[in-house]
Scaffold this motif. Structure first.
Motif, PDB file in Angstrom:
ATOM      1  N   PHE A 199      -1.627  -3.539  -3.889  1.00  0.00           N
ATOM      2  CA  PHE A 199      -0.996  -2.362  -4.476  1.00  0.00           C
ATOM      3  C   PHE A 199      -1.848  -1.103  -4.269  1.00  0.00           C
ATOM      4  CE2 PHE A 199       0.808  -5.646  -7.465  1.00  0.00           C
ATOM      5  CZ  PHE A 199       2.150  -5.402  -7.247  1.00  0.00           C
ATOM      6  N   SER A 200      -2.773  -1.109  -3.341  1.00  0.00           N
ATOM      7  CA  SER A 200      -3.677   0.023  -3.161  1.00  0.00           C
ATOM      8  C   SER A 200      -2.890   1.324  -2.980  1.00  0.00           C
ATOM      9  CB  SER A 200      -4.566  -0.194  -1.934  1.00  0.00           C
ATOM     10  OG  SER A 200      -5.359  -1.346  -2.075  1.00  0.00           O
ATOM     11  N   ASP A 201      -3.262   2.336  -3.775  1.00  0.00           N
ATOM     12  CA  ASP A 201      -2.664   3.678  -3.692  1.00  0.00           C
ATOM     13  C   ASP A 201      -1.160   3.688  -3.975  1.00  0.00           C
ATOM     14  OD1 ASP A 201      -5.130   4.955  -2.952  1.00  0.00           O
ATOM     15  OD2 ASP A 201      -4.876   4.117  -0.940  1.00  0.00           O
ATOM     16  N   ALA A 202      -0.629   2.632  -4.569  1.00  0.00           N
ATOM     17  CA  ALA A 202       0.799   2.576  -4.888  1.00  0.00           C
ATOM     18  C   ALA A 202       1.103   3.365  -6.154  1.00  0.00           C
ATOM     19  CB  ALA A 202       1.253   1.127  -5.051  1.00  0.00           C
ATOM     20  N   GLU A 203       2.332   3.835  -6.280  1.00  0.00           N
ATOM     21  CA  GLU A 203       2.814   4.493  -7.487  1.00  0.00           C
ATOM     22  C   GLU A 203       3.451   3.435  -8.379  1.00  0.00           C
ATOM     23  OE1 GLU A 203       3.303   6.275 -10.353  1.00  0.00           O
ATOM     24  OE2 GLU A 203       2.963   7.937  -8.923  1.00  0.00           O
ATOM     25  N   LEU A 204       2.756   3.084  -9.475  1.00  0.00           N
ATOM     26  CA  LEU A 204       3.187   1.989 -10.350  1.00  0.00           C
ATOM     27  C   LEU A 204       3.455   2.465 -11.777  1.00  0.00           C
ATOM     28  CD1 LEU A 204       0.546  -0.668  -9.207  1.00  0.00           C
ATOM     29  CD2 LEU A 204       2.916  -0.481  -8.428  1.00  0.00           C
ATOM     30  N   ARG A 205       3.649   3.738 -11.963  1.00  0.00           N
ATOM     31  CA  ARG A 205       3.781   4.252 -13.325  1.00  0.00           C
ATOM     32  C   ARG A 205       4.909   3.548 -14.079  1.00  0.00           C
ATOM     33  NH1 ARG A 205       5.978   8.804 -10.433  1.00  0.00           N
ATOM     34  NH2 ARG A 205       8.196   9.127 -10.911  1.00  0.00           N
ATOM     35  N   VAL A 248       0.841  -1.195   0.000  1.00  0.00           N
ATOM     36  CA  VAL A 248       0.000   0.000   0.000  1.00  0.00           C
ATOM     37  C   VAL A 248       0.880   1.252   0.000  1.00  0.00           C
ATOM     38  CG1 VAL A 248      -1.719   1.305   1.301  1.00  0.00           C
ATOM     39  CG2 VAL A 248      -1.874  -1.190   1.188  1.00  0.00           C
ATOM     40  N   SER A 249       0.587   2.161  -0.938  1.00  0.00           N
ATOM     41  CA  SER A 249       1.301   3.438  -1.037  1.00  0.00           C
ATOM     42  C   SER A 249       2.801   3.273  -1.282  1.00  0.00           C
ATOM     43  CB  SER A 249       1.071   4.295   0.220  1.00  0.00           C
ATOM     44  OG  SER A 249      -0.301   4.600   0.380  1.00  0.00           O
ATOM     45  N   ALA A 250       3.215   2.118  -1.771  1.00  0.00           N
ATOM     46  CA  ALA A 250       4.632   1.909  -2.090  1.00  0.00           C
ATOM     47  C   ALA A 250       4.982   2.629  -3.390  1.00  0.00           C
ATOM     48  CB  ALA A 250       4.936   0.423  -2.208  1.00  0.00           C
ATOM     49  N   PHE A 251       6.251   2.944  -3.565  1.00  0.00           N
ATOM     50  CA  PHE A 251       6.749   3.611  -4.767  1.00  0.00           C
ATOM     51  C   PHE A 251       7.517   2.580  -5.572  1.00  0.00           C
ATOM     52  CE2 PHE A 251       9.699   6.539  -7.041  1.00  0.00           C
ATOM     53  CZ  PHE A 251       8.748   7.357  -7.636  1.00  0.00           C
ATOM     54  N   LEU A 252       6.893   2.099  -6.668  1.00  0.00           N
ATOM     55  CA  LEU A 252       7.435   0.989  -7.454  1.00  0.00           C
ATOM     56  C   LEU A 252       7.428   1.328  -8.947  1.00  0.00           C
ATOM     57  CD1 LEU A 252       5.365  -1.695  -5.576  1.00  0.00           C
ATOM     58  CD2 LEU A 252       7.850  -1.825  -5.730  1.00  0.00           C
ATOM     59  N   PRO A 253       8.103   2.368  -9.356  1.00  0.00           N
ATOM     60  CA  PRO A 253       8.005   2.776 -10.756  1.00  0.00           C
ATOM     61  C   PRO A 253       8.800   1.890 -11.705  1.00  0.00           C
ATOM     62  CG  PRO A 253       9.599   4.157  -9.621  1.00  0.00           C
ATOM     63  CD  PRO A 253       9.004   3.243  -8.581  1.00  0.00           C
ATOM     64  N   GLY A 300      -8.726 -11.824 -11.000  1.00  0.00           N
ATOM     65  CA  GLY A 300      -8.539 -11.988  -9.556  1.00  0.00           C
ATOM     66  C   GLY A 300      -7.998 -10.739  -8.902  1.00  0.00           C
ATOM     67  N   CYS A 301      -8.389  -9.560  -9.439  1.00  0.00           N
ATOM     68  CA  CYS A 301      -7.845  -8.304  -8.928  1.00  0.00           C
ATOM     69  C   CYS A 301      -8.966  -7.304  -8.656  1.00  0.00           C
ATOM     70  CB  CYS A 301      -6.857  -7.722  -9.942  1.00  0.00           C
ATOM     71  SG  CYS A 301      -5.975  -6.263  -9.369  1.00  0.00           S
ATOM     72  N   ASP A 302      -8.877  -6.606  -7.536  1.00  0.00           N
ATOM     73  CA  ASP A 302      -9.794  -5.515  -7.224  1.00  0.00           C
ATOM     74  C   ASP A 302      -9.278  -4.270  -7.931  1.00  0.00           C
ATOM     75  OD1 ASP A 302     -11.407  -3.540  -6.214  1.00  0.00           O
ATOM     76  OD2 ASP A 302     -10.785  -3.792  -4.121  1.00  0.00           O
ATOM     77  N   LEU A 303      -9.984  -3.834  -8.980  1.00  0.00           N
ATOM     78  CA  LEU A 303      -9.544  -2.686  -9.767  1.00  0.00           C
ATOM     79  C   LEU A 303     -10.015  -1.365  -9.181  1.00  0.00           C
ATOM     80  CD1 LEU A 303     -10.256  -4.128 -13.332  1.00  0.00           C
ATOM     81  CD2 LEU A 303      -8.071  -4.088 -12.104  1.00  0.00           C
ATOM     82  N   GLY A 304     -11.020  -1.414  -8.307  1.00  0.00           N
ATOM     83  CA  GLY A 304     -11.568  -0.186  -7.759  1.00  0.00           C
ATOM     84  C   GLY A 304     -12.241   0.635  -8.845  1.00  0.00           C
ATOM     85  N   PRO A 305     -12.727   1.823  -8.514  1.00  0.00           N
ATOM     86  CA  PRO A 305     -13.336   2.690  -9.529  1.00  0.00           C
ATOM     87  C   PRO A 305     -12.263   3.297 -10.428  1.00  0.00           C
ATOM     88  CG  PRO A 305     -13.288   3.793  -7.397  1.00  0.00           C
ATOM     89  CD  PRO A 305     -12.827   2.383  -7.157  1.00  0.00           C
ATOM     90  N   ALA A 323      -4.371   2.841  -7.243  1.00  0.00           N
ATOM     91  CA  ALA A 323      -2.974   2.891  -7.665  1.00  0.00           C
ATOM     92  C   ALA A 323      -2.802   3.791  -8.882  1.00  0.00           C
ATOM     93  CB  ALA A 323      -2.470   1.486  -7.986  1.00  0.00           C
ATOM     94  N   SER A 324      -1.627   4.410  -9.000  1.00  0.00           N
ATOM     95  CA  SER A 324      -1.296   5.203 -10.181  1.00  0.00           C
ATOM     96  C   SER A 324      -0.756   4.271 -11.259  1.00  0.00           C
ATOM     97  CB  SER A 324      -0.243   6.263  -9.832  1.00  0.00           C
ATOM     98  OG  SER A 324       0.163   6.959 -10.995  1.00  0.00           O
TER      99      SER A 324
END
Length: 219
Positions: free
Chosen positions: A146-152, A127-132, A183-188, A169-170
């Motif tokens: 990966f909720s709210d994570a930076e995945l750009r 959560v909220s990890a920075f994984l670019p 099998g993934c929660d995509l959220g809105p 997530a971004s």
């Protein structure tokens, strides 16, 4: 024991041939630039410790507390973490090829400018990890939050998601062609975010939710 004595003691024990450590209390210690290759750490407390520029190749960490530890510029090839608290750790510019993280907490962890070729994350809280710009291509991803994570810029092509979450997530410039997201929660998702998922496989219920979130009526 003062931090410098902690460092000396650990370095001396390593020099004497000891490679297995259990229950060490090294919170806040300065352990930078040490060579601890092939060591095993179990139930150790290194919260807030500075391990910057250390050599941690082929080390094993089990049930260790390392929240807010500084792990920048380490050589961590083949490093393994299991059931560890790695919240808010800083891994900037570290070499983590073939590293393995399992059942660990990585909330807020910063992996900026890291090399993670062949790295594996399983059952971790990111959560909220920075994984670019990390490649997860063709990997089975099991229970990764990966909720709210930076995945750009991450590459998820042909990855299989099982019990994962991308909610909030971004996902800018990510690639999902051939990925199985059932099998993934995509959220809105917003319209521009939904287009990033082009080529991925989603379920009928996910498709319905996606259209509803885009303001379309599903009949």
């Amino acid at each position: 024991m003062p931090a410098d004595q902690h460092t000396t003691s650990l370095a001396d024990r390593f020099a004497e041939g000891q490679r297995s450590f259990k229950g060490l209390q090294l919170a806040g210690s300065d352990l930078a630039r040490l060579d601890l290759s092939a060591c095993e750490f179990t139930d150790c407390n290194l919260a807030g410790a500075d391990l910057s520029a250390s050599t941690l190749t082929d080390t094993s960490w089990v049930s260790c507390r390392m929240a807010s530890a500084r792990l920048g510029s380490i050589d961590g090839v083949d490093i393994r973490f299991h059931n560890c608290d790695l919240s808010n750790t800083d891994w900037t510019r570290s070499r983590l090829n073939a590293s393995k993280f399992s059942q660990s907490k990585l909330t807020g962890a910063n992996f900026a400018d890291c090399t993670l070729i062949g790295a594996d994350f399983q059952q971790c809280r990111l959560v909220s990890a920075f994984l670019p710009a990390i490649s997860f291509r063709r990997k089975p991803l099991s229970h990764l939050d990966f909720s709210d994570a930076e995945l750009r810029g991450c590459d998820f092509r042909e990855a299989i998601f099982d019990g994962c979450s991308l909610r909030g997530a971004s996902l800018r410039s990510c690639r999902f062609e051939g990925a199985d997201l059932r099998g993934c929660d995509l959220g809105p998702l917003k319209l521009n975010e939904a287009s990033i998922l082009k080529g991925a496989v989603i379920s009928k219920s996910q498709a319905t939710d996606l259209l509803r979130n885009l303001g379309l009526q599903v009949m």
